[in-house]
Scaffold this motif. Structure first.
Motif: not given
Length: 392
Positions: A100, A152, A155-156, A159
């Motif tokens: 992330y 996940t 992708w998070w 965004n």
């Protein structure tokens, strides 16, 4: 809880990372102590102190999570050791934070690379599961079980990064619009000040200069010709009243807290008063062609023509007293031409004028899309303005 995230955002970056690292370490320890770390079938034979050591090292590396790609590279060996011993839930969860952070805090190139890595990693996970698991259904289930830990977080973060970039762009646009608005406001203020300066100059240099010259003439003729002296004094009074009316109108427009009714601006219909005032000052004025009273001129052109004629006659009275001037105003081919010709007196000393008269006349002509020239011509001083009637 809703107020925790805003408060966390107000902390320094290293303090935010410290809170995240300690929080994930505490949750990981709790998972290991409850025995919920097992992802694959069968018991976890790895000693607890090894699992806790892996978790402590990985959470310590979270202090470097904003150092892209150093943090992710340092975290990979810990993940490899954990997978070799048997993958555990806390290590995979903590590693997702590195994915992330790399996607969010890295450069645009790194962020796009992480999206590609997530896609390729998904295919590799499916292929490895099919290779090492005899039943393909079980392989697919295992592969999809690991997808949230890879897809996940990327992708998070992508965004969040996109929304952050949009917010930064909107913020920059808002700053630019505010700057443009301030520049427009300053330009509008400067324009209004220039317009007020021209109007004040016209009132003061026109009416008050005429008053001074006519008063001097009245004093010199007080014992010679009472009738002529009275006529001059009447012109002085008329100029005084006109100056006061125009000043009162301008002040009424500038003061929003008053209800003073603004007088109508001077027009060419009042040209006769202007000529009589100049004649009373001792200037011989010959009135040539003038527009008919029934002719409808644009208001801006009408006022500009009057002000130019007023300023030109005022200059003639000041610089060529007792001389002769010719005023000619005609309309032809969509152009209103204003000409004022007066005698030259080269031997007359300067009167200390400000020199703003010609500048103001040029600015007035340019404001309506016209032009103005002034200078000697055929032994006289010529002021010529051409003002377009269309589009004004």
């Amino acid at each position: 809880m809703p107020t925790f995230v805003p408060r966390l955002n107000h902390l320094a970056e290293w303090k935010q990372d410290l809170v995240i690292a300690f929080g994930t370490w505490a949750l990981g320890v709790l998972v290991y102590l409850t025995g919920m770390q097992v992802l694959l079938a069968g018991p976890d034979h790895t000693p607890l102190w090894i699992r806790l050591s892996e978790l402590t090292v990985l959470c310590g590396l979270e202090m470097l999570r904003r150092k892209v790609p150093l943090a992710l590279i340092c975290a990979l060996p810990v993940l490899a050791v954990d997978i070799a011993l048997g993958p555990s839930l806390p290590i995979l969860v903590v590693f997702t934070d590195f994915l992330y952070a790399t996607t969010l805090y890295g450069t645009r190139r790194v962020s796009r690379l992480m999206i590609g890595v997530a896609a390729i990693g998904t295919l590799v996970a499916v292929c490895l599961a099919l290779i090492f698991t005899p039943q393909w259904r079980t392989a697919i289930l295992i592969a999809f079980a690991f997808l949230p830990f890879l897809v996940t977080p990327v992708w998070w973060a992508a965004n969040v990064r996109q929304q952050r970039d949009i917010a930064d762009t909107e913020r920059a646009n808002a700053v630019q619009l505010a700057t443009i608005g301030e520049l427009d406001r300053q330009a509008a203020v400067a324009g209004e000040r220039s317009k007020m300066a021209r109007d004040l100059h016209d009132v003061i240099a026109g009416h008050l200069s005429a008053i001074a010259i006519q008063s001097e003439a009245a004093l010199s003729m007080a014992t010679a010709d009472p009738k002529l002296s009275r006529k001059v004094l009447e012109s002085v009074r008329e100029n005084s009243v006109s100056a006061l009316d125009e000043m009162r109108a301008m002040i009424g427009l500038l003061r929003a807290d008053t209800e003073i009714e603004a007088t109508a601006p001077a027009r060419l219909a009042e040209l006769s008063k202007l000529v009589e005032s100049a004649r009373a000052s001792g200037l011989v004025v010959e009135l040539g062609a003038v527009p008919e009273r029934s002719a409808r001129l644009p208001a801006a052109v009408d006022l500009t023509a009057y002000r130019i004629a007023q300023e030109a006659l005022t200059n003639a009275v000041k610089h060529a007293p007792g001389g002769r001037a010719v005023l000619d105003i005609r309309s032809d081919g969509g152009i209103l031409t204003v000409e004022v010709r007066n005698d030259l007196q080269p031997d007359r000393p300067g009167d200390g004028g400000t020199g703003l008269g010609l500048l103001n006349m040029r600015e007035r002509a340019a404001a309506v899309g016209g032009t103005l020239t002034a200078g000697p011509s055929g032994g006289r001083w010529l002021v010529r303005a051409e003002l377009p009637l269309e589009g004004s």
